[in-house]
Design an enzyme around this catalytic site. Structure first.
Site, PDB file in Angstrom:
ATOM      1  N   TRP A 115      91.435  20.806  46.895  1.00  0.00           N
ATOM      2  CA  TRP A 115      91.615  19.413  46.472  1.00  0.00           C
ATOM      3  C   TRP A 115      93.027  19.129  45.944  1.00  0.00           C
ATOM      4  O   TRP A 115      93.209  18.258  45.095  1.00  0.00           O
ATOM      5  CB  TRP A 115      90.567  19.016  45.427  1.00  0.00           C
ATOM      6  CG  TRP A 115      89.162  19.289  45.843  1.00  0.00           C
ATOM      7  CD1 TRP A 115      88.423  18.586  46.757  1.00  0.00           C
ATOM      8  CD2 TRP A 115      88.300  20.338  45.388  1.00  0.00           C
ATOM      9  NE1 TRP A 115      87.174  19.132  46.899  1.00  0.00           N
ATOM     10  CE2 TRP A 115      87.062  20.217  46.059  1.00  0.00           C
ATOM     11  CE3 TRP A 115      88.454  21.371  44.460  1.00  0.00           C
ATOM     12  CZ2 TRP A 115      85.995  21.080  45.845  1.00  0.00           C
ATOM     13  CZ3 TRP A 115      87.395  22.239  44.259  1.00  0.00           C
ATOM     14  CH2 TRP A 115      86.182  22.089  44.940  1.00  0.00           C
ATOM     15  N   HIS A 116      94.008  19.821  46.465  1.00  0.00           N
ATOM     16  CA  HIS A 116      95.385  19.631  46.016  1.00  0.00           C
ATOM     17  C   HIS A 116      96.230  18.954  47.098  1.00  0.00           C
ATOM     18  O   HIS A 116      97.410  19.237  47.248  1.00  0.00           O
ATOM     19  CB  HIS A 116      96.015  20.967  45.623  1.00  0.00           C
ATOM     20  CG  HIS A 116      95.387  21.598  44.426  1.00  0.00           C
ATOM     21  ND1 HIS A 116      95.668  22.890  44.008  1.00  0.00           N
ATOM     22  CD2 HIS A 116      94.474  21.119  43.536  1.00  0.00           C
ATOM     23  CE1 HIS A 116      94.950  23.176  42.926  1.00  0.00           C
ATOM     24  NE2 HIS A 116      94.227  22.122  42.632  1.00  0.00           N
ATOM     25  N   TYR A 117      95.633  18.050  47.847  1.00  0.00           N
ATOM     26  CA  TYR A 117      96.377  17.385  48.918  1.00  0.00           C
ATOM     27  C   TYR A 117      97.430  16.443  48.331  1.00  0.00           C
ATOM     28  O   TYR A 117      97.316  15.946  47.211  1.00  0.00           O
ATOM     29  CB  TYR A 117      95.430  16.630  49.856  1.00  0.00           C
ATOM     30  CG  TYR A 117      94.423  15.741  49.170  1.00  0.00           C
ATOM     31  CD1 TYR A 117      94.750  14.447  48.797  1.00  0.00           C
ATOM     32  CD2 TYR A 117      93.139  16.199  48.896  1.00  0.00           C
ATOM     33  CE1 TYR A 117      93.833  13.620  48.168  1.00  0.00           C
ATOM     34  CE2 TYR A 117      92.217  15.387  48.272  1.00  0.00           C
ATOM     35  CZ  TYR A 117      92.567  14.099  47.911  1.00  0.00           C
ATOM     36  OH  TYR A 117      91.661  13.285  47.276  1.00  0.00           O
TER      37      TYR A 117
END
Length: 572
Positions: free
Chosen positions: A506-508
């Site tokens: 979830w680090h886009y």
């Protein structure tokens, strides 16, 4: 913040809970927080911020010290929601697929299931809580002022960052990393340093989450208005002949679908700032007519500015994890220890019964994390089948924990495109995991480091001696998460394992990058009175977890903008 101050804050929170305040949809004492249905049809402010997330909240709190600010958040309040507040409920919000969920699921064109925040406080309300700063090199390359960066981090940390309590599982991971060669040991620190360290967390000692929304405690309540369930449909521009388009307002709808407009007050210093995240910010720019002209025209959007780089440079850090069954009980823990390698992979761990793939853990199919099938095969039916299979097993296979590696950067990039004209719908996003060979090489080296960790003497208490890494990767019976054989040759390569089991952490980021869509002051190139301040501007994800830096950036740019405003006032 000192220990005494934190104790008083926890005591005050407990009193409010027992009085029943925590059951409301508003934060205690946040008099500026309102449902958008209460908004006037037309209003005027010095600053309008689109997105009350990890950057938007600290930005709004800072700007309100010397200006009138409107903060528009499409989601609701995080307060009173135990699925957000309690560490033991991690993942429940990510598994909630209802239209009012604080998490909105999306699936990239790569097939990896992902999530975007839809709540005041943004991703800090949904994540695993790890808190760590960016490296000094990252700060230097970004062109930020180091002194103001440190002051901004400290401003954030006084309210939301804590030292975790390390127990036996995380200690074994910590010692195993050192034995595996991820050295030196750097102790507890927020700093990003090569070696093994204990990082911070936004969960306090009671296991309660503190989010970017808490930073609104710093706000001047008389100058800030926060509207919840306010969905911004477009930025409004004034076209001025040969002059650059001027942003002067926003159009938004409340939960009832009623239209509202908010405009900037007259004044050259006033601005609109988009802080809607790596998915929302490029999406809103495009819906407003700023983006690739051909794509906008194909969607019947009037072109305000042909800006082909909007939506480009999209990246998501690939994550691969190995489940390690344990003969000994594993305490409940999210990410606490991290190994920062010199080859570009970060090694972390999470464990405990409450976070098993059978429940709502970081690697559960209930939240879309399924690595037993390659990405393109992770259909809703496959997810349901995986959940059913795991529910049929007894508790024994789920006793253990995960050790994961996250690829730094990454180098591979993709793009974002509109699918509809509704800002509440997900755009189409492609990340191109492992398209660049360097990312794949880093994944393999990360897995090899995990192998040395698992086989270390320090980790022996939590390892069945007969289960080697190859055995773990190829388990076919009772394996709750690891790769099932999918190829004719059962002795597959680590490269293939990386590709087949890739998940998101979830680090886009990307889509509105500095130098391509915005300048180094985060002003949108080619238009006036408009900035983008959030993770969409990043070329690379900072540190082992970006949330600290995104919060810092909100504060940093708030201070920078106020200083510019003061300088303009003094020059008159």
């Amino acid at each position: 913040m000192g220990t005494d101050t934190r104790c008083w804050r926890l005591f005050g929170a407990a009193i409010l809970f027992f009085l029943g305040f925590c059951d409301s949809d508003t934060a205690p004492n946040f008099t500026f927080l309102h449902n958008a249905t209460r908004a006037p049809a037309i209003s005027y402010y010095d600053y309008i911020i689109v997105g009350g997330g990890t950057a938007g909240c600290p930005l709004a709190a800072t700007l309100s010290q010397n200006a009138s600010v409107l903060l528009l958040e499409r989601g609701g309040s995080p307060y009173g929601n135990p699925n957000i507040t309690n560490l033991s409920a991690f993942g429940a919000a990510l598994a909630d697929l209802s239209p009012t969920s604080p998490s909105q699921r999306f699936i990239s064109e790569d097939g990896v299931i992902n999530a975007r925040a839809r709540v005041l406080g943004g991703g800090s309300c949904l994540n695993a809580g790890f808190y760590t700063r960016a490296s000094t090199d990252y700060v230097s390359e970004a062109g930020w002022d180091g002194r103001l960066v440190n002051q901004s981090y400290e401003w954030v940390e006084r309210l939301v960052a804590f030292r975790p309590r390390i127990q036996s599982w995380q200690s074994a991971v910590h010692d195993g990393l050192l034995e595996a060669g991820v050295v030196p040991y750097n102790g507890f620190t927020y700093d990003h340093i090569y070696g093994t360290k204990i990082g911070g967390t936004i969960f306090d000692v009671e296991g309660h989450r503190h989010t970017a929304a808490d930073l609104l405690e710093y706000a001047n309540s008389t100058r800030l208005t926060v509207l919840l369930h306010a969905s911004v449909h477009k930025i409004l521009f004034i076209t001025r002949g040969n002059l650059r388009p001027l942003a002067h307002g926003v159009a938004f709808r409340d939960a009832s679908g009623i239209k509202h407009r908010a405009y900037l007050k007259q004044g050259s210093k006033n601005e609109i700032i988009i802080s809607a995240g790596a998915i929302g910010s490029p999406q809103i720019l495009m819906l407003s007519g700023v983006g690739p002209a051909g794509h906008l025209k194909a969607n019947n959007i009037s072109v305000v500015l042909d800006q082909p780089m909007v939506g480009q440079g999209m990246s998501d850090n690939p994550m691969n994890a190995i489940f390690v069954p344990s003969p000994s009980p594993v305490e409940v823990s999210l990410i606490q220890v991290v190994g920062i390698t010199r080859f570009g992979s970060y090694i972390e761990a999470a464990g405990g019964e409450n976070f098993s793939p059978r429940d709502y853990g970081m690697f559960s199919p209930k939240i879309g994390q399924l690595s037993t099938l390659p990405p393109k095969q992770r259909t809703p039916e496959a997810l349901a089948k995986a959940v059913e299979f795991m529910n049929s097993l007894d508790e024994a296979p789920f006793r253990g924990g995960f050790i994961l590696e996250k690829v730094m950067g990454p180098v591979s990039t993709g793009h974002l495109e509109l699918q509809t004209l509704n800002p509440n719908d997900n755009p189409s996003v492609t990340f191109n995991y492992f398209q660049d060979p360097l990312d794949l090489e880093r994944c393999v080296q990360g897995l090899e480091t995990i192998e040395r960790l698992v086989e270390s003497k320090a980790f022996s208490k939590f390892r069945f001696n007969e289960l080697s890494i190859p055995t773990l990767l190829n388990m076919t019976v009772g394996a709750p998460i690891n790769l099932l054989p999918k190829h004719a040759n059962s002795s597959r390569s680590l490269e293939q394992f990386c590709k087949d089991t890739v998940m998101t952490i979830w680090h886009y980021h990307g889509g509105c990058q500095v130098g391509k869509v915005v300048d180094h002051q985060y002003k949108v190139l080619g238009v006036d009175a408009l900035r983008v301040i959030d993770g969409s501007t990043f070329n690379y994800s900072p540190g082992t977890n970006p949330q600290a830096t995104v919060m810092m950036l909100g504060r940093y740019m708030g201070e920078t903008i106020l200083n510019e405003r003061l300088a303009n006032d003094e020059s008159k």
